[in-house]
Design an enzyme around this catalytic site. Structure first.
Site, short mmCIF file in Angstrom:
data_model
loop_
_atom_site.label_atom_id
_atom_site.label_comp_id
_atom_site.label_asym_id
_atom_site.label_seq_id
_atom_site.Cartn_x
_atom_site.Cartn_y
_atom_site.Cartn_z
N ARG A 98 0.88 -1.17 -0.13
CA ARG A 98 -0.13 0.06 0.05
C ARG A 98 0.85 1.23 0.09
O ARG A 98 2.01 1.13 0.44
CB ARG A 98 -1.09 -0.06 1.24
N HIS A 114 0.68 9.07 10.63
CA HIS A 114 0.93 9.36 12.23
C HIS A 114 -0.30 9.70 12.99
O HIS A 114 -0.39 10.34 13.66
CB HIS A 114 2.09 10.09 12.32
N GLY A 156 8.76 1.50 2.89
CA GLY A 156 7.46 2.14 3.13
C GLY A 156 6.37 1.96 2.62
O GLY A 156 5.34 2.67 2.77
N SER A 204 4.77 -1.06 3.00
CA SER A 204 4.11 -2.26 3.88
C SER A 204 4.46 -3.71 3.44
O SER A 204 3.23 -4.48 3.28
CB SER A 204 2.55 -2.17 4.02
N SER A 205 5.62 -3.99 3.10
CA SER A 205 5.89 -5.29 2.96
C SER A 205 5.53 -6.39 3.95
O SER A 205 5.32 -7.53 3.71
CB SER A 205 7.44 -5.37 2.41
N ASP A 216 -1.85 -0.08 7.77
CA ASP A 216 -1.31 -0.91 6.91
C ASP A 216 -2.23 -2.04 6.69
O ASP A 216 -2.50 -2.75 5.52
CB ASP A 216 -0.12 -1.30 6.97
N TYR A 245 9.93 5.53 15.80
CA TYR A 245 8.33 5.56 15.60
C TYR A 245 7.72 5.28 17.11
O TYR A 245 6.66 6.01 17.44
CB TYR A 245 8.03 4.34 14.70
#
Ligand code: GLA
Length: 329
Positions: A16, A23, A112, A114-115, A164, A212
């Site tokens: 995605r 955030h 980034g 979303s693997s 995600d 994060y």
């Protein structure tokens, strides 16, 4: 030789890109991700052995016992994602069958996109492909996404939100997915054919060991002082003594507003405004939330100078990865 109760399974799940709303998910805010045409595919057969034997084209072999107790201790590390999903599916009462197969992906890792969530949702889909129809249809996309979010927490220790997993579980090609992360309500938002959404890889990153978790903690701290960020106003922000907390809160509150404004703009065809909102989102992430890097800022500024580009921003957790661009067709 294959016995009669062995079944051949092929499932896949996309990556995605988040168009706007970063955030915000872990404080129950708004996000607008979209599935991309890159996929993780699991293919193989069920077996009578109490184990998943997987061969990843990028990370090599792994064995996951179907009754795995501590996914977070499994080696190799990539196996913690499917292991977490098996453990969470079992906790939901979904029966797990042995499986042997391969995992292949076109979703770049650490970009980034979303693997990890794509691997989790593909694993959940493989589990569901082996169960009777009445069990499969009793489990919603939202339940699967939540189970995969818990699996991600277990696998990595990163306290990620639901964006995600839920966007991948419920996404439809050609539309963005507006998610209210408090209610988990989803609205599909078609992207008009006057524009297109592009992503551009800039630099690899991992959220494990990044700041994060600190941003999640700061939001908890803010909410303890002024209540839920999703209901907070600029006046509430002014009540915070700390400049750092004021800036963090300002990003989240303004980003929720930008997601709403973006959806209105793109739906009414005001693509210039939609683009400006994306660029404002980037500046808010860079200045107030401090999750960008000089390299990502430079990539955004350079994209904005290209003909036809209406807006650009870093996408996802930050500290690297991809930028997302709104371009006129
Ligand atoms: C990562 C997390 C998501 C979300 C984004 C930032 O992708 O997995 O839950 O918090 O960062 O928007």
């Amino acid at each position: 030789m294959r016995t009669t109760d062995e079944r051949v399974i092929t499932v896949r799940a996309p990556g995605r890109v988040n168009i706007i709303g970063d955030h915000t998910d872990y404080t129950g805010g708004l996000v607008l991700p979209m599935v991309v045409d890159l996929h993780t595919t699991i293919t193989g057969t069920t077996t009578r052995e109490p184990v998943w034997v997987l061969e990843s084209d990028t990370h090599g072999p792994a064995r996951v016992p179907i009754d795995v107790e501590r996914p977070d201790r499994l080696m190799p590390e990539w196996a913690r994602y499917p292991a977490g999903v098996l453990a969470e599916c079992r906790a939901l009462g979904i029966p797990i069958t042995g499986f042997t197969g391969t995992v292949s992906t076109t979703v770049p890792i650490g970009a980034g996109l979303s693997s990890s969530a794509a691997l989790e949702i593909a694993t959940a889909r493989a589990v569901l492909a082996t169960v009777p129809d009445d069990i499969r249809t009793s489990v919603s996309d939202t339940e699967i996404a939540r189970a995969c979010q818990r699996a991600e927490h277990a696998a990595t220790g990163v306290p990620c939100g639901i964006m995600d997993q839920l966007s991948i579980a419920s996404g439809v090609s050609g539309s963005a997915t507006l998610i209210d992360c408090a209610t988990l309500d989803i609205v599909l938002v078609p992207i008009p054919d006057t524009v297109r959404i592009e992503h551009r890889f800039i630099t690899a990153r991992t959220l494990v060991g990044s700041e994060y978790a600190d941003r999640v903690d700061r939001c908890r701290e803010i909410e303890a002082l002024i209540g839920p960020l999703k209901h907070a106003s600029d006046i509430d922000v002014d009540r915070l003594d700390s400049d750092l907390l004021r800036r963090r809160a300002r990003h989240v509150i303004s980003e929720n507003r930008r997601v709403r404004a973006f959806v209105d703009a793109i739906t009414s065809g005001d693509v210039e405004l939609a683009g400006r909102l994306m660029t404002e989102s980037h500046r808010s992430l860079a200045d107030d939330y401090e999750t960008s890097t000089q390299q990502m800022d430079a990539a955004v500024e350079s994209a904005l100078r290209e003909p036809g580009v209406l807006g650009a921003r870093m996408t996802g957790g930050g500290f690297g990865g991809c930028i997302v661009i709104l371009r006129r067709n």
